[in-house]
Design a protein around this motif. Sequence first.
Motif, PDB file in Angstrom:
ATOM      1  N   HIS A 306       0.795  -1.230   0.000  1.00  0.00           N
ATOM      2  CA  HIS A 306       0.000   0.000   0.000  1.00  0.00           C
ATOM      3  C   HIS A 306       0.826   1.278   0.000  1.00  0.00           C
ATOM      4  N   ARG A 307       2.129   1.155   0.095  1.00  0.00           N
ATOM      5  CA  ARG A 307       2.935   2.379   0.023  1.00  0.00           C
ATOM      6  C   ARG A 307       2.770   3.072  -1.336  1.00  0.00           C
ATOM      7  N   THR A 308       2.545   2.295  -2.391  1.00  0.00           N
ATOM      8  CA  THR A 308       2.308   2.908  -3.701  1.00  0.00           C
ATOM      9  C   THR A 308       1.173   3.919  -3.620  1.00  0.00           C
ATOM     10  N   PHE A 309       0.068   3.531  -3.005  1.00  0.00           N
ATOM     11  CA  PHE A 309      -1.141   4.349  -3.029  1.00  0.00           C
ATOM     12  C   PHE A 309      -1.050   5.531  -2.070  1.00  0.00           C
ATOM     13  N   VAL A 310      -0.430   5.319  -0.911  1.00  0.00           N
ATOM     14  CA  VAL A 310      -0.224   6.444   0.006  1.00  0.00           C
ATOM     15  C   VAL A 310       0.716   7.467  -0.620  1.00  0.00           C
ATOM     16  N   GLY A 311       1.774   6.983  -1.254  1.00  0.00           N
ATOM     17  CA  GLY A 311       2.693   7.904  -1.915  1.00  0.00           C
ATOM     18  C   GLY A 311       2.020   8.700  -3.012  1.00  0.00           C
ATOM     19  N   MET A 312       1.223   8.032  -3.858  1.00  0.00           N
ATOM     20  CA  MET A 312       0.570   8.713  -4.976  1.00  0.00           C
ATOM     21  C   MET A 312      -0.460   9.735  -4.514  1.00  0.00           C
ATOM     22  N   LEU A 313      -1.110   9.449  -3.380  1.00  0.00           N
ATOM     23  CA  LEU A 313      -2.156  10.347  -2.892  1.00  0.00           C
ATOM     24  C   LEU A 313      -1.613  11.460  -2.012  1.00  0.00           C
ATOM     25  N   TYR A 314      -0.470  11.219  -1.363  1.00  0.00           N
ATOM     26  CA  TYR A 314      -0.027  12.160  -0.344  1.00  0.00           C
ATOM     27  C   TYR A 314       1.441  12.573  -0.523  1.00  0.00           C
ATOM     28  N   ASP A 315       2.322  11.919   0.193  1.00  0.00           N
ATOM     29  CA  ASP A 315       3.686  12.429   0.353  1.00  0.00           C
ATOM     30  C   ASP A 315       4.430  12.622  -0.965  1.00  0.00           C
ATOM     31  N   ALA A 316       4.285  11.696  -1.906  1.00  0.00           N
ATOM     32  CA  ALA A 316       5.063  11.787  -3.138  1.00  0.00           C
ATOM     33  C   ALA A 316       4.536  12.830  -4.106  1.00  0.00           C
ATOM     34  N   VAL A 317       3.390  13.428  -3.795  1.00  0.00           N
ATOM     35  CA  VAL A 317       2.858  14.505  -4.636  1.00  0.00           C
ATOM     36  C   VAL A 317       2.760  15.815  -3.858  1.00  0.00           C
ATOM     37  N   ALA A 394      13.733  -1.569  -4.295  1.00  0.00           N
ATOM     38  CA  ALA A 394      13.301  -1.721  -5.688  1.00  0.00           C
ATOM     39  C   ALA A 394      13.202  -0.359  -6.355  1.00  0.00           C
ATOM     40  N   PRO A 395      13.734  -0.186  -7.567  1.00  0.00           N
ATOM     41  CA  PRO A 395      13.683   1.115  -8.239  1.00  0.00           C
ATOM     42  C   PRO A 395      12.246   1.577  -8.457  1.00  0.00           C
ATOM     43  N   MET A 396      11.956   2.813  -8.074  1.00  0.00           N
ATOM     44  CA  MET A 396      10.642   3.390  -8.334  1.00  0.00           C
ATOM     45  C   MET A 396      10.600   3.854  -9.785  1.00  0.00           C
ATOM     46  N   PHE A 397       9.785   3.194 -10.590  1.00  0.00           N
ATOM     47  CA  PHE A 397       9.738   3.490 -12.017  1.00  0.00           C
ATOM     48  C   PHE A 397       8.574   4.390 -12.401  1.00  0.00           C
ATOM     49  N   LEU A 398       7.702   4.729 -11.437  1.00  0.00           N
ATOM     50  CA  LEU A 398       6.583   5.626 -11.731  1.00  0.00           C
ATOM     51  C   LEU A 398       7.053   7.076 -11.633  1.00  0.00           C
ATOM     52  N   GLY A 407       9.586   1.489  -0.533  1.00  0.00           N
ATOM     53  CA  GLY A 407       9.873   0.123  -0.131  1.00  0.00           C
ATOM     54  C   GLY A 407       9.611  -0.867  -1.247  1.00  0.00           C
ATOM     55  N   ALA A 408       9.155  -2.067  -0.863  1.00  0.00           N
ATOM     56  CA  ALA A 408       8.790  -3.109  -1.839  1.00  0.00           C
ATOM     57  C   ALA A 408       7.336  -2.861  -2.232  1.00  0.00           C
ATOM     58  N   PHE A 409       7.141  -1.946  -3.156  1.00  0.00           N
ATOM     59  CA  PHE A 409       5.821  -1.369  -3.431  1.00  0.00           C
ATOM     60  C   PHE A 409       5.002  -2.224  -4.400  1.00  0.00           C
ATOM     61  N   HIS A 410       3.715  -1.936  -4.458  1.00  0.00           N
ATOM     62  CA  HIS A 410       2.777  -2.613  -5.360  1.00  0.00           C
ATOM     63  C   HIS A 410       3.277  -2.537  -6.797  1.00  0.00           C
ATOM     64  N   ALA A 411       3.410  -3.680  -7.436  1.00  0.00           N
ATOM     65  CA  ALA A 411       3.913  -3.823  -8.814  1.00  0.00           C
ATOM     66  C   ALA A 411       5.411  -3.552  -8.918  1.00  0.00           C
ATOM     67  N   GLY A 412       6.102  -3.391  -7.792  1.00  0.00           N
ATOM     68  CA  GLY A 412       7.544  -3.167  -7.835  1.00  0.00           C
ATOM     69  C   GLY A 412       8.326  -4.360  -8.336  1.00  0.00           C
ATOM     70  N   PHE A 418      10.067  -8.076 -16.552  1.00  0.00           N
ATOM     71  CA  PHE A 418      10.060  -7.397 -17.842  1.00  0.00           C
ATOM     72  C   PHE A 418      11.023  -6.214 -17.781  1.00  0.00           C
ATOM     73  N   GLU A 419      11.810  -6.040 -18.804  1.00  0.00           N
ATOM     74  CA  GLU A 419      12.768  -4.934 -18.816  1.00  0.00           C
ATOM     75  C   GLU A 419      12.028  -3.609 -18.880  1.00  0.00           C
ATOM     76  N   ASP A 420      12.315  -2.729 -17.935  1.00  0.00           N
ATOM     77  CA  ASP A 420      11.669  -1.416 -17.860  1.00  0.00           C
ATOM     78  C   ASP A 420      12.730  -0.344 -18.044  1.00  0.00           C
ATOM     79  N   PRO A 421      12.564   0.568 -19.000  1.00  0.00           N
ATOM     80  CA  PRO A 421      13.623   1.542 -19.270  1.00  0.00           C
ATOM     81  C   PRO A 421      13.886   2.496 -18.119  1.00  0.00           C
ATOM     82  N   ALA A 422      12.892   2.710 -17.247  1.00  0.00           N
ATOM     83  CA  ALA A 422      13.115   3.583 -16.093  1.00  0.00           C
ATOM     84  C   ALA A 422      13.812   2.865 -14.959  1.00  0.00           C
ATOM     85  N   ALA A 423      13.517   1.587 -14.769  1.00  0.00           N
ATOM     86  CA  ALA A 423      14.096   0.837 -13.652  1.00  0.00           C
ATOM     87  C   ALA A 423      15.433   0.202 -13.994  1.00  0.00           C
TER      88      ALA A 423
END
Length: 498
Positions: A306-317, A394-398, A407-412, A418-423
């Motif tokens: 759930h860190r993905t969703f808290v970050g997207m809604l609050y601290d990371a924005v 885990a690299p944050m690719f969003l 941390g070890a976030f949702h979909a991390g 799969f190779e991700d160009p951001a991660a």
Amino acid sequence: MVRGTRSGRHRLFQGIPYAGAPEGRHRWAPPRPAAPWQGVRDATEPGPLCPQVPSPYAPISSTEEDCLVLNVTAPPVADRRRGLPVLVWIHGDGSVGGGSLFDARRLADRGLVVVTPNYRLGVFGGLALPGLEGAGTFGLQDQRAALSWVRRNARAFGGDPGNVTVAGVSFGASAIAAHLTSPASKGLFHRAVMASGEAMTDMPAGAMGPDVPGYPWYMWRSGREMEDITTEMTAPLGCRRDRPQRTLDCLRALPVKKILDVPHIMNAFQVFGYGNATLPELPPEALRAGRFHRVPVLSGATLDEHRTFVGMLYDAVGRPFTEADYDRALRTAFGARSAERVRAEYPTSAFPSPGLAWATVITDRMWARGARAQHDVLARYVPVYAYEFADRDAPMFLPLPGAFDFGAFHAGDTPYLFEDPAAEPLFTPAQRRLSATMTGYWAAFARTGAPRGTGLPAWHPYRPEPAGRPYTQSLAPQRIGPVDYFRTHNLGFWCRVP
């Protein structure tokens, strides 16, 4: 005939139609066969993404309805008499994304033929009106059409149509739970991989935002609920008529862009409707009763979902989650009495920030409890291999601007497969080794139904036990091995608190 691209050890075919364009009178209708073509079709470029609008975590968009295409990544030509295992990837989210965004070369290197389809998203995949055939399940029907295409065509790409694994993350993993219980999907796949799936997950009020109500099921809605969502979300489009067919005709005549301009119309349909020909019954009930296709399952979640969703809604924005927010969120989710018990169990003094405290509460209560329930019901009937992705670096690719410990976030775990160009540029040597182990596990499971092979750490099946501590494999750069999932996520406490 299609012409693809040869690149080193790989053959890549892109933008192959597996169904006809769902436009005009075919918008909100079951998928139909793709139009045949003469000669050799160019398959060297990705096809269009299905209609979608940009989001803070995925700045992509499309208004193209002729989008039911798929991509095939294959090793060099194999012995076509035997064929290689096929892995079909159902991407997540449900309102953004597409198959061409997933670079499958790592998995192809492991001897898999990988197929990554597009499917209808948001309102285009989930709209429901009384009497509408397939209402609430058009995205699922697209995925089923792609699986049928694989059964017919896998051998031409070196794949074995008798050994197909369907894999997905998040919304895509929940779609796989739907296919497990859908009579029409029988025989189209032989193994299933569900990463951060929500088949048995409920949603406390406020978990996905302060104004989002709670639901008994995160992913599943009745036909009536889907119709209510449709009524609410399409009201601004001016298509309310005295009969559902007239309403449908009006909606089908609208330009895609006008539909996408309605706020939240895509996100509102990130659920699946049941009580219809595709999903006759509520999937959790079918799973509990053993009414599902009996295939081996590899299933897991991340340590900090759930860190993905808290970050997207609050601290990371740029909007820090405060002590007052924490108190309000606990009361909203659990009521005044239980909120005090939860706060005593998860005091903010035990965490670096109130945001991380709240993320841990919902990770344990919603995600981990749901994952354990999913593993328990499946393992009564089929082999299950459970895992927890635990790389907290885990690299944050969003593309989220603010600082937050995801941390070890949702979909991390997805960029490890799969190779991700951001991660990819951010991987350490240890993370590359973890990626190699994970792709080894996934490929072994696709071949045999068990994640076992030379050089892979032992991974035992998940077997429900009264003590609540069956085997779960932790996947982290520093350690791969068993983890006490029950204790890690405080599930003893959550067995006593609603």
